[in-house]
Scaffold this motif. Structure first.
Motif, PDB file in Angstrom:
ATOM      1  N   VAL A   1      10.490   3.074  -7.480  1.00  0.00           N
ATOM      2  CA  VAL A   1      10.554   2.393  -6.180  1.00  0.00           C
ATOM      3  C   VAL A   1      11.251   1.048  -6.333  1.00  0.00           C
TER       4      VAL A   1
ATOM      5  N   LEU B   1       5.158   6.722   0.007  1.00  0.00           N
ATOM      6  CA  LEU B   1       5.986   6.768  -1.197  1.00  0.00           C
ATOM      7  C   LEU B   1       5.444   7.817  -2.167  1.00  0.00           C
TER       8      LEU B   1
ATOM      9  N   GLU C   1      13.216   5.662  -4.509  1.00  0.00           N
ATOM     10  CA  GLU C   1      12.897   5.325  -3.123  1.00  0.00           C
ATOM     11  C   GLU C   1      12.988   3.814  -2.932  1.00  0.00           C
TER      12      GLU C   1
ATOM     13  N   SER D   1       7.881   8.417  -8.097  1.00  0.00           N
ATOM     14  CA  SER D   1       9.217   7.872  -7.845  1.00  0.00           C
ATOM     15  C   SER D   1       9.411   6.503  -8.482  1.00  0.00           C
TER      16      SER D   1
ATOM     17  N   PRO E   1      15.417   7.625   1.846  1.00  0.00           N
ATOM     18  CA  PRO E   1      14.042   7.496   1.343  1.00  0.00           C
ATOM     19  C   PRO E   1      13.609   6.023   1.268  1.00  0.00           C
TER      20      PRO E   1
END
Length: 394
Positions: free
Chosen positions: A217, A211, A248, A215, A271
């Motif tokens: 998440v 990851l 993601e 990002s 992703p």
């Protein structure tokens, strides 16, 4: 004048990781003399067949810190997933001999529960029933009609109905439980195993799972089965990707739908990363590596919401998640979308991924709110019910 402790039996299907801390807290409470009666002890293979997808044993102790006994299950095909899979006729003798002040029955969807309830009625032992069923699950009119009379009959006979949240309370009242016999005994988690991981290295965890450190998440935690909605989670990220989504996904768990999810991810180049099954001592890593929990399926409650909020994550849940009305406050601790509407879920993911500061504020609010749904609150609710049943005896 001091009160003697209430002698209570808790009848449960089998040891469950979420309940151990509650049993331990009741055992430690000076007002309770508590014993847990388990109808079964699931094998690693049975755990796999229950939807986890892998054979395992929980790696945290589920039987420490309280008195218990495992009853003899005489079912032809022992199982915690079918009504007839739990058959423990010795309950009749135990309840008659022990003379409990009350028996707390966890749910009534298995034969042993009715063996215990009938034994209590024969001996005049008060019965407390705890459940998280609600009225919002899709049911046919015929099924609703069939349930009305028997449910209203037996729930009115309960000495106490222990509701885990708002929908649970609504359920008991709709089926005729007197309001004065309904008590709040919330679903709660043991936050101790989460607290020790607060200092987990977030950057390292993200790197291990591929990851990006910067990002947003979105986390899925659960079995990969149809009712849990893992495919909807994947489809939502696919839809979000076409709207410029830069976040993601992290999917924790295993089960029969994992290959399908992985194939969609591969074909669409999404992703999303998969951790596989994480045991109880590892599950906190999934939360601390993520920013927002997504619960896309149908749940009578959804204790992963409690876990996520305890770790400071806001939650996006479907409108078929029982924890929603209690814990998910719009734009304060999370959001709610219509079950199956992965396009609506995608829109929410896009909006969240654009405002990291708002996610942080919502996470703090979530942690504060879920603290009210605690193990001590669950113990206090049991004591309040017992005081009511026994007239506050001294």
């Amino acid at each position: 004048m001091s009160r003697s402790p209430y002698k209570v039996a808790v009848l449960a299907t089998h040891p469950i990781q979420y309940h151990a801390a509650w049993y331990q807290a009741m055992a430690a409470c000076p007002r309770l003399d508590c014993e847990v009666l388990f109808c079964h002890q699931a094998t690693p293979a049975e755990q796999a067949n229950a939807g986890f997808g892998v054979a395992f044993e929980w790696d945290t102790p589920l039987l420490d810190g309280y008195r218990y006994r495992v009853l003899r299950n005489v079912a032809a095909q022992p199982s915690v997933n079918s009504f007839s899979g739990l058959d423990t006729p010795e309950l009749r003798e135990i309840i008659a001999h022990e003379r409990f002040d009350a028996v707390l029955v966890s749910g009534w969807h298995y034969k042993s529960a009715w063996q215990g309830i009938r034994s209590c009625w024969r001996t005049g032992t008060p019965v407390m029933v705890r459940g998280d069923s609600h009225l919002h699950s899709p049911r046919s009119p015929m099924k609703k009609l069939i349930k009305v009379l028997p449910y209203r009959y037996f729930l009115r006979r309960m000495d106490a109905c222990l509701a885990v949240g708002k929908w649970s309370e609504e359920y008991f009242l709709w089926y005729g439980a007197p309001p004065e016999r309904v008590f709040f005994v919330p679903h709660a988690i043991d936050d101790r195993f989460l607290a020790v991981r607060v200092r987990a290295d977030r950057t390292r965890l993200r790197s291990e799972w591929g990851l990006q450190d910067a990002s947003t998440v979105f986390l899925y935690v659960g079995k990969f089965t149809s009712g849990k909605g893992p495919v909807d989670f994947v489809r939502a990220i696919d839809a979000a990707k076409h709207r410029g989504f830069t976040g993601e996904g992290l999917m924790v768990g295993d089960g029969p739908l994992r290959p399908e999810c992985e194939q969609i991810v591969k074909d669409a180049r999404l992703p999303i990363r998969f951790t596989g099954f994480l045991n109880q001592s590892q599950i906190a890593d999934g939360y601390f590596a993520s920013d927002v929990l997504v619960l896309p399926g149908s749940e009578t409650w959804g204790l992963v919401v409690n876990e996520a909020m305890t770790c400071g994550l806001p939650c996006i849940v479907s409108d078929q998640v029982g924890a929603g009305p209690d814990l998910v406050k719009l734009d304060q601790t999370g959001s709610i979308f219509r079950l199956g509407d992965f396009t609506g879920l995608a829109n929410l993911m896009c909006r969240y991924s654009e405002d990291a500061a708002k996610i942080k504020v919502m996470g703090q609010s979530a942690r504060q709110l879920v603290a009210e749904y605690s193990i001590p609150a669950a113990v206090n609710g049991v004591i309040e019910a017992l005081d009511s049943i026994q007239g506050g005896r001294t």
